[in-house]
Design a protein around this motif. Structure first.
Motif, mmCIF file in Angstrom:
data_model
loop_
_atom_site.group_PDB
_atom_site.id
_atom_site.type_symbol
_atom_site.label_atom_id
_atom_site.label_comp_id
_atom_site.label_asym_id
_atom_site.label_seq_id
_atom_site.Cartn_x
_atom_site.Cartn_y
_atom_site.Cartn_z
ATOM 1 N N UNK A 1 44.959 1.703 -28.229
ATOM 2 C CA UNK A 1 45.260 2.328 -26.807
ATOM 3 C C UNK A 1 46.017 3.747 -27.373
ATOM 4 N N UNK A 2 45.478 4.759 -26.545
ATOM 5 C CA UNK A 2 46.079 6.001 -26.828
ATOM 6 C C UNK A 2 45.815 6.948 -25.695
ATOM 7 N N UNK A 3 47.115 7.907 -25.627
ATOM 8 C CA UNK A 3 47.208 8.864 -24.882
ATOM 9 C C UNK A 3 46.686 10.270 -25.573
ATOM 10 N N UNK A 4 45.741 10.928 -25.226
ATOM 11 C CA UNK A 4 45.450 12.202 -25.912
ATOM 12 C C UNK A 4 45.763 13.514 -25.060
ATOM 13 N N UNK A 5 46.235 14.384 -25.753
ATOM 14 C CA UNK A 5 46.737 15.580 -25.326
ATOM 15 C C UNK A 5 46.153 16.660 -26.226
ATOM 16 N N UNK A 6 45.340 17.677 -25.184
ATOM 17 C CA UNK A 6 44.618 18.809 -25.872
ATOM 18 C C UNK A 6 45.558 19.909 -25.248
ATOM 19 N N UNK A 7 45.712 20.914 -26.123
ATOM 20 C CA UNK A 7 46.465 22.078 -25.895
ATOM 21 C C UNK A 7 45.824 23.396 -26.382
ATOM 22 N N UNK A 8 45.392 24.314 -25.548
ATOM 23 C CA UNK A 8 44.751 25.537 -26.009
ATOM 24 C C UNK A 8 43.812 25.681 -26.944
ATOM 25 N N UNK A 9 43.036 24.505 -27.083
ATOM 26 C CA UNK A 9 42.044 24.390 -28.133
ATOM 27 C C UNK A 9 41.080 25.134 -28.284
ATOM 28 N N UNK A 10 40.963 25.852 -29.461
ATOM 29 C CA UNK A 10 39.747 27.046 -29.567
ATOM 30 C C UNK A 10 39.046 26.824 -30.838
ATOM 31 N N UNK A 11 37.799 26.912 -30.824
ATOM 32 C CA UNK A 11 36.803 26.905 -31.814
ATOM 33 C C UNK A 11 35.831 28.063 -32.224
ATOM 34 N N UNK A 12 35.850 28.703 -33.299
ATOM 35 C CA UNK A 12 35.057 29.724 -33.519
ATOM 36 C C UNK A 12 34.225 29.310 -34.616
ATOM 37 N N UNK A 13 32.986 29.703 -34.325
ATOM 38 C CA UNK A 13 31.898 29.598 -35.745
ATOM 39 C C UNK A 13 31.713 31.141 -36.085
ATOM 40 N N UNK A 14 32.195 31.664 -36.989
ATOM 41 C CA UNK A 14 32.023 33.101 -37.285
ATOM 42 C C UNK A 14 32.486 33.707 -35.984
ATOM 43 N N UNK A 15 31.610 34.711 -35.371
ATOM 44 C CA UNK A 15 31.809 35.770 -34.390
ATOM 45 C C UNK A 15 31.506 34.735 -33.020
#
Ligand code: ATP
Length: 365
Positions: A1-15
């Motif tokens: 059981x889990x609560x999942x919080x995502x905050x300002x998540x960003x993913x760059x692959x190179x440019x």
């Protein structure tokens, strides 16, 4: 059981930026859908939650603990990549028990766990069969069994039903949802199929080009779209758009265009410029006295309802009406929109204008 919080998540692959700045919360026990067109960043988001990809910036919390930089093995999450990915040389029992055996669990405990999972999935009778000869549904159940036997905090599923034909897909979708309701484990599920998302999800995040367009229940996303992208992406046929020029005041309950007046939900913000009137096909009915008129261009019979395409001076409008209503191609008809369901959009930004209909929902966007 889990609560999942995502905050300002960003993913760059190179440019290239695959995920821009995502923030949302997945409640404990929720069946949560990441929905959007191909390439919008769904899988990348899921992989970051699971720990298979590290974020460029932003945070991920599982049950209040920050895990953003932790390896996948320390997050206690089961990733169901592809339900058919089984070990072909092992029988069903060994496929399911594999994760426990490799953890070093005792034989007795493994055997109890496998029996329990087999009971949950209704596959007690095939435990000693080789996986090679199993039907698609049973293979899928075995793959699920291998994921749930570990009793992880949460499940990540990436288009698990993608390879199945339509009928079987619907059946497995129902089964997956029922399994989730029995187990109550937090599940994050990636799909590009809006029907699957609406059918199975408690909540949906809709992404487009790495950006979250809306986050909410299927009902809110369908009836109170935050953007024209959502209104067009969700629903089949999608929401109708009528482009109009005009202005509205905060507090207005109607708009004027082409010397006509149309009732709308009470507006909560003023607007002046190019607007779009959005109305779902099922919120339109034929009416002799209606001011918006057009010619029937086509009808599509669907059993209990039909989709009638009407050419108006503001563009084609699709109405979903009872199939018993007679609509002849070429006939001139009046169209009445249910005022309580109308969304007005800013044509330039595509953003929904705030009104009585959507205000509560848009404040979360
Ligand atoms: P799909 O259903 O097609 O997989 P998606 O919404 O899941 O779509 P992602 O797989 O998250 O999309 O990919 C988002 C974008 O990031 C795509 O344009 C993809 O080409 C790019 N991308 C993903 N992984 C990498 C990588 N390792 N290196 C470079 N670009 C990547």
């Amino acid at each position: 059981m889990a609560e999942i919080v995502i905050r300002n998540l960003r993913k760059e692959f190179g440019a290239f930026t695959a995920v821009r700045s995502s923030s949302f919360k997945i409640e404990d026990g929720e069946f949560f859908m990441l929905l959007g067109p191909s390439g919008c960043g769904k899988t990348t988001t899921l992989r970051m939650i699971a720990g298979l990809e590290l974020p460029t910036s932003g945070e991920i919390y599982i049950d209040g603990e920050e895990v953003s930089r932790k390896p996948a093995s320390q997050r206690d999450i089961a990733f169901v990549f592809q339900m058919f990915a089984l070990y072909p040389h092992m029988n069903v029992r060994r496929n399911i028990s594999y994760p426990l055996v490799s953890q070093g669990m005792s034989r007795r405990q493994v055997s109890e766990k496998v029996a329990e999972v087999a009971r949950i999935l209704g596959i007690e009778g095939i435990l000693d069969r080789p996986v090679g000869g199993l039907s698609g549904g049973d293979r899928q159940r075995v793959a699920l069994g291998r994921a749930i036997v570990r009793n992880p905090k949460a499940f990540m599923m990436d288009e698990p039903l993608g390879a199945l034909d339509a009928e079987f897909r619907e059946h497995m979708a129902e089964e997956l949802r029922a399994l989730h309701d029995r187990m109550g484990a937090t599940t994050v599920y990636v799909t590009h199929d809006q029907l699957e998302a609406m059918q199975m999800g408690d909540k949906i995040v809709v992404m487009n080009h790495g950006v979250i367009e809306q986050f909410g229940t299927p009902q809110d996303i369908y009836s109170k779209p935050a953007t024209m992208f959502i209104a067009n992406f969700i629903g089949d046929p999608p929401m109708n758009f009528l482009r109009v020029r005009g202005s509205v005041e905060a507090g207005a309950t109607s708009i004027r265009f082409h010397q006509r007046t149309m009732a709308v939900p009470e507006m909560r913000e003023p607007f002046d410029g190019d607007m779009v009137v959005g109305v779902r096909p099922e919120h339109i009915r034929f009416s002799d006295s209606a001011e918006i008129r057009g010619q029937v261009r086509a009808t599509e019979y669907l059993g209990t309802t039909q989709i009638v395409t009407v050419a108006t001076e503001n563009g084609d409008v699709k109405a979903r009406i009872a199939s018993g209503i007679y609509a002849r191609t070429g006939e001139n008809v009046g169209l009445e929109f249910d005022p309580a369901t109308i969304t007005l959009f800013d044509n330039q930004s595509g953003r929904a204008l705030r009104s009585d209909l959507n205000e509560g929902v848009l404040s979360h966007v």
